[in-house]
Design a protein around this motif. Structure first.
Motif, PDB file in Angstrom:
ATOM      1  N   ASP A 180       1.994  -1.608  -9.704  1.00 38.77           N
ATOM      2  CA  ASP A 180       0.426  -1.486  -9.778  1.00 38.77           C
ATOM      3  C   ASP A 180      -0.476  -3.237 -10.382  1.00 38.77           C
ATOM      4  O   ASP A 180      -0.916  -2.785 -11.249  1.00 38.77           O
ATOM      5  CB  ASP A 180      -0.203  -0.373 -10.303  1.00 38.77           C
ATOM      6  CG  ASP A 180      -1.566   0.020  -9.930  1.00 38.77           C
ATOM      7  OD1 ASP A 180      -2.312  -1.157  -9.429  1.00 38.77           O
ATOM      8  OD2 ASP A 180      -2.172   1.244 -10.415  1.00 38.77           O
ATOM      9  N   SER A 219      -3.889  -3.420  -9.391  1.00 41.81           N
ATOM     10  CA  SER A 219      -4.516  -3.102  -8.706  1.00 41.81           C
ATOM     11  C   SER A 219      -5.823  -3.409  -9.879  1.00 41.81           C
ATOM     12  O   SER A 219      -7.301  -3.637  -8.939  1.00 41.81           O
ATOM     13  CB  SER A 219      -4.885  -1.575  -8.349  1.00 41.81           C
ATOM     14  OG  SER A 219      -4.791  -0.410  -9.466  1.00 41.81           O
ATOM     15  N   PHE A 250       1.289  -2.910  -5.689  1.00 42.35           N
ATOM     16  CA  PHE A 250       0.228  -1.664  -5.276  1.00 42.35           C
ATOM     17  C   PHE A 250      -0.833  -3.201  -5.462  1.00 42.35           C
ATOM     18  O   PHE A 250      -1.179  -3.291  -6.675  1.00 42.35           O
ATOM     19  CB  PHE A 250      -0.416  -1.062  -5.726  1.00 42.35           C
ATOM     20  CG  PHE A 250      -1.601   0.418  -5.154  1.00 42.35           C
ATOM     21  CD1 PHE A 250      -1.959  -0.486  -4.111  1.00 42.35           C
ATOM     22  CD2 PHE A 250      -2.799   0.377  -5.993  1.00 42.35           C
ATOM     23  CE1 PHE A 250      -3.496  -0.263  -3.541  1.00 42.35           C
ATOM     24  CE2 PHE A 250      -3.879   0.782  -5.828  1.00 42.35           C
ATOM     25  CZ  PHE A 250      -4.223   0.192  -4.923  1.00 42.35           C
ATOM     26  N   PRO A 287      -4.373  -4.103  -4.105  1.00 42.30           N
ATOM     27  CA  PRO A 287      -5.605  -4.053  -3.105  1.00 42.30           C
ATOM     28  C   PRO A 287      -6.821  -5.442  -3.027  1.00 42.30           C
ATOM     29  O   PRO A 287      -7.367  -5.999  -2.173  1.00 42.30           O
ATOM     30  CB  PRO A 287      -6.083  -3.234  -3.664  1.00 42.30           C
ATOM     31  CG  PRO A 287      -6.114  -2.457  -4.812  1.00 42.30           C
ATOM     32  CD  PRO A 287      -4.796  -3.268  -5.280  1.00 42.30           C
ATOM     33  N   THR A 288      -6.529  -6.504  -4.434  1.00 44.53           N
ATOM     34  CA  THR A 288      -7.552  -7.426  -4.561  1.00 44.53           C
ATOM     35  C   THR A 288      -6.193  -8.975  -3.340  1.00 44.53           C
ATOM     36  O   THR A 288      -5.210  -8.907  -4.131  1.00 44.53           O
ATOM     37  CB  THR A 288      -7.711  -8.015  -5.786  1.00 44.53           C
ATOM     38  OG1 THR A 288      -6.723  -8.201  -6.949  1.00 44.53           O
ATOM     39  CG2 THR A 288      -8.199  -6.665  -6.426  1.00 44.53           C
ATOM     40  N   PHE A 290      -2.727  -9.585  -4.356  1.00 48.93           N
ATOM     41  CA  PHE A 290      -1.557 -10.147  -3.787  1.00 48.93           C
ATOM     42  C   PHE A 290      -0.842 -11.111  -3.239  1.00 48.93           C
ATOM     43  O   PHE A 290       0.221 -11.186  -2.922  1.00 48.93           O
ATOM     44  CB  PHE A 290      -2.703  -9.284  -2.217  1.00 48.93           C
ATOM     45  CG  PHE A 290      -1.497  -9.131  -1.092  1.00 48.93           C
ATOM     46  CD1 PHE A 290      -1.624  -7.893  -0.765  1.00 48.93           C
ATOM     47  CD2 PHE A 290      -1.240 -10.569  -0.001  1.00 48.93           C
ATOM     48  CE1 PHE A 290      -0.923  -8.006   0.538  1.00 48.93           C
ATOM     49  CE2 PHE A 290      -0.705 -10.106   1.041  1.00 48.93           C
ATOM     50  CZ  PHE A 290      -0.148  -8.902   1.214  1.00 48.93           C
ATOM     51  N   ARG A 305      -1.919  -3.411   0.246  1.00 47.14           N
ATOM     52  CA  ARG A 305      -3.301  -3.721  -0.118  1.00 47.14           C
ATOM     53  C   ARG A 305      -3.974  -1.739  -0.465  1.00 47.14           C
ATOM     54  O   ARG A 305      -4.898  -1.390  -1.537  1.00 47.14           O
ATOM     55  CB  ARG A 305      -4.350  -4.541   1.082  1.00 47.14           C
ATOM     56  CG  ARG A 305      -3.935  -5.765   0.368  1.00 47.14           C
ATOM     57  CD  ARG A 305      -4.813  -6.438   1.402  1.00 47.14           C
ATOM     58  NE  ARG A 305      -4.603  -7.902   1.482  1.00 47.14           N
ATOM     59  CZ  ARG A 305      -5.319  -8.675   0.733  1.00 47.14           C
ATOM     60  NH1 ARG A 305      -5.546  -7.916  -0.729  1.00 47.14           N
ATOM     61  NH2 ARG A 305      -5.412  -9.543   0.437  1.00 47.14           N
ATOM     62  N   SER A 306      -2.545  -1.037   0.484  1.00 47.13           N
ATOM     63  CA  SER A 306      -3.275   0.539   0.637  1.00 47.13           C
ATOM     64  C   SER A 306      -2.039   1.292  -0.165  1.00 47.13           C
ATOM     65  O   SER A 306      -1.067   1.807  -0.367  1.00 47.13           O
ATOM     66  CB  SER A 306      -3.453   0.777   1.521  1.00 47.13           C
ATOM     67  OG  SER A 306      -3.549   2.326   1.777  1.00 47.13           O
ATOM     68  N   GLU A 307      -3.116   2.651  -1.275  1.00 44.97           N
ATOM     69  CA  GLU A 307      -2.378   3.272  -1.829  1.00 44.97           C
ATOM     70  C   GLU A 307      -1.535   3.998  -1.365  1.00 44.97           C
ATOM     71  O   GLU A 307      -0.429   3.836  -1.545  1.00 44.97           O
ATOM     72  CB  GLU A 307      -2.741   3.481  -3.001  1.00 44.97           C
ATOM     73  CG  GLU A 307      -2.040   4.411  -4.428  1.00 44.97           C
ATOM     74  CD  GLU A 307      -3.298   4.559  -5.210  1.00 44.97           C
ATOM     75  OE1 GLU A 307      -3.155   5.744  -6.477  1.00 44.97           O
ATOM     76  OE2 GLU A 307      -4.152   4.729  -5.209  1.00 44.97           O
TER      77      GLU A 307
END
Length: 141
Positions: free
Chosen positions: A49, A51, A86, A88-89, A93, A116-118
């Protein structure tokens, strides 16, 4: 320390979360924490993760060194491993994409999913939980 490693034997899952400013030493330490955990077994499903990552000191040279460590890690495991990220930024990424692009060139027994999406990540993992928190809370019960 800006990371946490949770190993859930009952879910066959290793969950690693990074936050804040992550330096290369912490990436290496997270790998060692996983390998040294008493419930860890090669081939466990891995979730990273990113995120909450806000910055990193990784550059081309340190990314190359991290890639070599990761390649050795997956080759030592010698088990088919699925690793889901995961991120998202853009920072997380781009970092994960470049790192695992390099690792997958060297390692045959690794399947990587970058999301990018959980929700999309959990769906790809074929897990019915609606969030990572829900997944981890089920493991704790």
């Amino acid at each position: 320390m800006s990371f946490q490693v949770l190993v859930h034997k009952e879910l066959n899952l290793v969950y690693t979360k990074f936050w804040g400013f992550v330096d290369t030493r912490e990436l290496e330490q997270a790998t060692f924490n996983t390998l040294e955990h008493p419930d860890f077994a090669p081939g466990m499903l891995e979730v990273t993760d990113l995120s909450a990552v806000e910055g990193t000191d990784l550059d081309v040279e340190s990314l190359d060194a991290q890639t070599l460590r990761s390649t050795a890690y997956y080759e030592i495991n010698a088990e088919q491993t699925s690793h889901f990220i995961f991120a998202p930024t853009d920072l997380g990424f781009d970092l994960a994409q470049e790192h695992f692009r390099r690792v997958q060139i060297e390692v045959d027994n690794l399947k990587v999913g970058l999301f990018r999406s959980e929700g999309e990540m959990l769906k790809a993992m074929e897990i019915k939980a609606k969030s990572i928190d829900e997944l981890l809370n089920v493991a704790i019960r």
